[in-house]
Write a protein that holds these residues in place. Sequence first.
Motif, PDB file in Angstrom:
ATOM      1  N   ARG A 312       0.845  -1.201   0.000  1.00 44.30           N
ATOM      2  CA  ARG A 312       0.000   0.000   0.000  1.00 44.30           C
ATOM      3  C   ARG A 312       0.879   1.249   0.000  1.00 44.30           C
ATOM      4  N   ASP A 313       0.513   2.187  -0.832  1.00 43.23           N
ATOM      5  CA  ASP A 313       1.216   3.473  -0.960  1.00 43.23           C
ATOM      6  C   ASP A 313       2.738   3.245  -1.032  1.00 43.23           C
ATOM      7  N   GLY A 314       3.129   2.408  -1.967  1.00 43.14           N
ATOM      8  CA  GLY A 314       4.516   1.933  -2.028  1.00 43.14           C
ATOM      9  C   GLY A 314       5.561   2.994  -2.295  1.00 43.14           C
ATOM     10  N   ASP A 315       5.123   4.205  -2.649  1.00 44.01           N
ATOM     11  CA  ASP A 315       6.115   5.241  -2.922  1.00 44.01           C
ATOM     12  C   ASP A 315       6.057   6.398  -1.941  1.00 44.01           C
ATOM     13  N   SER A 316       5.187   6.294  -0.900  1.00 45.67           N
ATOM     14  CA  SER A 316       5.132   7.425   0.046  1.00 45.67           C
ATOM     15  C   SER A 316       5.925   7.082   1.286  1.00 45.67           C
ATOM     16  N   PRO A 317       7.004   7.800   1.522  1.00 40.07           N
ATOM     17  CA  PRO A 317       7.814   7.526   2.708  1.00 40.07           C
ATOM     18  C   PRO A 317       6.977   7.531   3.992  1.00 40.07           C
ATOM     19  N   ARG A 318       7.342   6.677   4.907  1.00 41.69           N
ATOM     20  CA  ARG A 318       6.543   6.460   6.131  1.00 41.69           C
ATOM     21  C   ARG A 318       6.958   7.433   7.233  1.00 41.69           C
ATOM     22  N   PRO A 319       6.017   7.727   8.165  1.00 40.55           N
ATOM     23  CA  PRO A 319       6.357   8.623   9.275  1.00 40.55           C
ATOM     24  C   PRO A 319       7.359   8.004  10.257  1.00 40.55           C
ATOM     25  N   ILE A 320       8.041   8.875  10.988  1.00 39.27           N
ATOM     26  CA  ILE A 320       8.968   8.431  12.035  1.00 39.27           C
ATOM     27  C   ILE A 320       8.142   8.232  13.308  1.00 39.27           C
ATOM     28  N   ILE A 321       8.182   7.006  13.802  1.00 38.42           N
ATOM     29  CA  ILE A 321       7.251   6.577  14.848  1.00 38.42           C
ATOM     30  C   ILE A 321       7.956   6.385  16.178  1.00 38.42           C
ATOM     31  N   LEU A 322       7.263   6.697  17.266  1.00 42.70           N
ATOM     32  CA  LEU A 322       7.705   6.182  18.568  1.00 42.70           C
ATOM     33  C   LEU A 322       6.642   5.200  19.021  1.00 42.70           C
ATOM     34  N   ASN A 323       7.039   3.955  19.215  1.00 44.84           N
ATOM     35  CA  ASN A 323       6.117   2.924  19.692  1.00 44.84           C
ATOM     36  C   ASN A 323       6.362   2.721  21.184  1.00 44.84           C
ATOM     37  N   SER A 324       5.269   2.586  21.943  1.00 48.57           N
ATOM     38  CA  SER A 324       5.395   2.585  23.405  1.00 48.57           C
ATOM     39  C   SER A 324       5.895   1.261  24.000  1.00 48.57           C
ATOM     40  N   TRP A 325       5.915   0.153  23.218  1.00 42.62           N
ATOM     41  CA  TRP A 325       6.051  -1.170  23.828  1.00 42.62           C
ATOM     42  C   TRP A 325       7.290  -1.340  24.708  1.00 42.62           C
ATOM     43  N   GLU A 326       8.465  -1.170  24.127  1.00 46.73           N
ATOM     44  CA  GLU A 326       9.651  -1.428  24.956  1.00 46.73           C
ATOM     45  C   GLU A 326       9.846  -0.353  26.021  1.00 46.73           C
ATOM     46  N   GLY A 327       9.277   0.817  25.792  1.00 49.18           N
ATOM     47  CA  GLY A 327       9.408   1.888  26.781  1.00 49.18           C
ATOM     48  C   GLY A 327       8.579   1.631  28.028  1.00 49.18           C
ATOM     49  N   MET A 591      18.277   3.522  10.615  1.00 49.57           N
ATOM     50  CA  MET A 591      18.048   4.475   9.519  1.00 49.57           C
ATOM     51  C   MET A 591      18.150   3.829   8.146  1.00 49.57           C
ATOM     52  N   SER A 592      18.608   2.593   8.072  1.00 50.54           N
ATOM     53  CA  SER A 592      18.695   1.956   6.751  1.00 50.54           C
ATOM     54  C   SER A 592      17.355   1.332   6.348  1.00 50.54           C
ATOM     55  N   GLY A 593      16.303   1.631   7.114  1.00 47.69           N
ATOM     56  CA  GLY A 593      14.948   1.204   6.741  1.00 47.69           C
ATOM     57  C   GLY A 593      13.997   2.308   7.166  1.00 47.69           C
ATOM     58  N   ARG A 594      12.814   1.921   7.678  1.00 51.63           N
ATOM     59  CA  ARG A 594      11.879   2.942   8.190  1.00 51.63           C
ATOM     60  C   ARG A 594      12.242   3.191   9.658  1.00 51.63           C
ATOM     61  N   LEU A 595      12.794   4.364   9.917  1.00 54.80           N
ATOM     62  CA  LEU A 595      13.289   4.675  11.269  1.00 54.80           C
ATOM     63  C   LEU A 595      12.139   4.875  12.257  1.00 54.80           C
ATOM     64  N   GLY A 596      12.323   4.319  13.454  1.00 50.37           N
ATOM     65  CA  GLY A 596      11.393   4.585  14.543  1.00 50.37           C
ATOM     66  C   GLY A 596      12.135   4.479  15.864  1.00 50.37           C
ATOM     67  N   LEU A 597      11.393   4.757  16.941  1.00 52.21           N
ATOM     68  CA  LEU A 597      11.971   4.668  18.288  1.00 52.21           C
ATOM     69  C   LEU A 597      11.110   3.724  19.106  1.00 52.21           C
ATOM     70  N   GLU A 598      11.721   3.053  20.069  1.00 51.93           N
ATOM     71  CA  GLU A 598      10.979   2.095  20.900  1.00 51.93           C
ATOM     72  C   GLU A 598      11.541   2.237  22.312  1.00 51.93           C
ATOM     73  N   LEU A 599      11.363   3.414  22.896  1.00 48.89           N
ATOM     74  CA  LEU A 599      11.931   3.689  24.214  1.00 48.89           C
ATOM     75  C   LEU A 599      11.248   4.923  24.788  1.00 48.89           C
ATOM     76  N   LYS A 600      11.519   5.149  26.081  1.00 46.99           N
ATOM     77  CA  LYS A 600      11.098   6.428  26.672  1.00 46.99           C
ATOM     78  C   LYS A 600      12.283   7.358  26.487  1.00 46.99           C
ATOM     79  N   LEU A 601      12.082   8.461  25.805  1.00 46.13           N
ATOM     80  CA  LEU A 601      13.230   9.348  25.585  1.00 46.13           C
ATOM     81  C   LEU A 601      13.775   9.860  26.910  1.00 46.13           C
ATOM     82  N   SER A 602      12.892   9.902  27.939  1.00 47.17           N
ATOM     83  CA  SER A 602      13.378  10.360  29.240  1.00 47.17           C
ATOM     84  C   SER A 602      14.358   9.359  29.863  1.00 47.17           C
TER      85      SER A 602
END
Length: 734
Positions: A312-327, A591-602
């Motif tokens: 789906r939408d194979g040419d639209s770059p994806r958003p940079i996500i923070l996922n709450s799980w590991e945090g 960064m060599s794929g779709r970048l995201g974060l999986e942590l509490k930045l604090s």
Amino acid sequence: MKLNDKIIDSPEYNIERIITIETTTAALVLAVCEEKSLLTCHFGGKLDNPEKYIASGPIVKGYELPKAISTFGGSEHNSTLRVTHADQAISTELIYISHSIHEIDSNRTKTIIELRDKLHSLYVELHYLAYIAEDIIECWTVIKNNEVSNITLHDYASFELALSNKTANYHLTSFFGLWEREASIQEEKLNFGKKTLENNFGTWSSFGFNPAFLLSTEGKSHEDFGEVIGGAYAWTGSWKIDFNYNFNKLAHDRVQRELLTISSTNQSIAADYHLQQGESFTTPKFILNYSDQGTGKISRNFHRWCRKYNLRDGDSPRPIILNSWEGTQFDFNEDVLVEMMDGLVKMGGEMFVLDDGWFGEKEFTRDSIYSGLGDWQVNRTKLPKGLDYLIDQAQQRELSFGIWFEPEMVNPKSQLFNQHPEWVIKQPDRDNILYRQQLVLDLSNPDVQEHVYQSIANILEQHPGISYIKWDCNRSFTNFGSQYLSKDNQSHLWYDYVQGLYTVYQRIEKNFAQVILQVCASGGGRIDFGALKYHHEFWASDNTDALQRIYIQWGLSHIYPTIACANHVSICHNHQTGRTLPLKFRFDVAMSGRLGLELKLSDLPEQSLNFVREAVKSYKSIRNVVSTGDIYRIMSPYDTDYSILSYLCEKENKLILFAYKLKHLIGQLMPMVKLKGLNASSDYLIEEINLLKGQLPHCQQNGFVMTGRDLMNKGLRLNLAEEYDSAVIVFTCG
Ligand code: GLA
């Protein structure tokens, strides 16, 4: 029998017609012989004149060409279609009836070949959809029962490829692994006998093995040279791919012939399928890929094809996500989540995703894996102001908002299970077998499909601010049984479950087209082209350790496009391996794929946050190239102490190189890094990005302009001196 008898018996086919299915580089040549069998003559590089070549004899005379689809009783070498007919006869022999060619558009041609059993009214259509520019042929089979009553399908391949006397040096690359170790690469020489890749998990397609392979026909595979056939099975459940390598049936001219047949099916275990009179059965699709330039080209073909036609939408770059799980895992409240959003927005992130733990009420709150699955109402004890409050908080920070679902599952401790114990997969007279404290809902049942769809649709309708769903699936089938399917049709469970799942996916896609979908199954348990068609991305692995991720991402990159590969930076010590790795290394890998974060930045030290902010900014500057560029792998982590890969995007005139050092030894030599795919006569400005404050560039030519030829022939000097050193380098043309 004397040898001479054999020669006299030798069948010499009169070929009635040739059917050629072509892409830019490849050709599949089939022939219909006088007795109307459909035979495979050739799969490989294009032939100028297949008719002439075949008429000249060397392919045809003196030995039997393999049937294009082998049947039980109709071919000696193999059997990929096995049917019990209406009169209980067990043999099948297919003959050619007709074929048609349809030009869908300038890049796609569809060929349909209709076959029929000689005796019974069993019809088989072979479908080949050729994607010319991408060198891909999508293959599937439709089986029609026009017999006098019911028939049973025992084996029903999507596709069969018979390679006859092509080479005697096949090397098979497959992608094995399990939870937290997905897509590990192994390559082996195919010796005589049968080799099977398979997966019997029911709900998962890509633990055990990913449903994909590479077959080098000329010895060990090489990244840039040699003939390679790629295959991938587009199915989100159990499957099997067989490589049956043997002598061909007859050797009339006393020259030894060998035959490799490759066939793929969703039938792996006890999955007989009954067809009533007049019914048809459509197999899943098999994606055939061809390269005359090594495995690198196979990957670029798969990626380009998938981005354009199967994602789906194979040419639209994806958003940079923070996922709450590991945090947070299950331990959060509204303040914690809002604080995470605050951290994210300061770093330049774009979307906050609330993972497991937000639902289930009263005694069924989802505070652990023990309860709540199935009850998709917000947990007001944990989140008294509800989802709207969180969405609003995200929007105030200009973040989008996403949420986790595991809609196919139920905990016995849930309202849903109390109301509908008959909806779970189990044999009625056996006890439930729990895995992760949960059971699988029976998606072969249309009521369950409706319920699963409604669980998601209700939340999305009530909260239009949700723009992303992580769709998880954390267990496989056991205790095989459907309380919906009839007694006779219990073995339909495997196929009907996945079709039920696809029905729900399709409705969600149609009615919530703006919502981004991530496919997840305990990490990478559902990375296949069947699921990807309905999603925007996949969660590659629950393992976020950057070192191990290098191998996982490397493996997946052979088949699946980078834009879809979600990589998250997590905390150290890493939750899965306990390893501590530099923050820059962790970012450079993600960064060599779709970048995201999986942590509490604090949880990060204050001085790290400046780097995170800059890294997110750097990623945004290369995101388009990484997402839609062509992959060129340069040094493999399997063969060297480094892992180096690059993405080349001609539209943006840029190449981005990622280089990682995996191990440091005294006296270790770092080879020159020779780039690939550049325009030899163009000039490229070299700029290393994502450096730590004050860090010297690893690239000695940083800031220089060099020609493509020099960069490809002589290469780049990289000074990765320490263990876990890494570099991200941008090459801009013009
Ligand atoms: C699975 C997923 C994880 C996380 C948990 C939540 O393991 O792969 O990413 O969502 O479920 O329970």
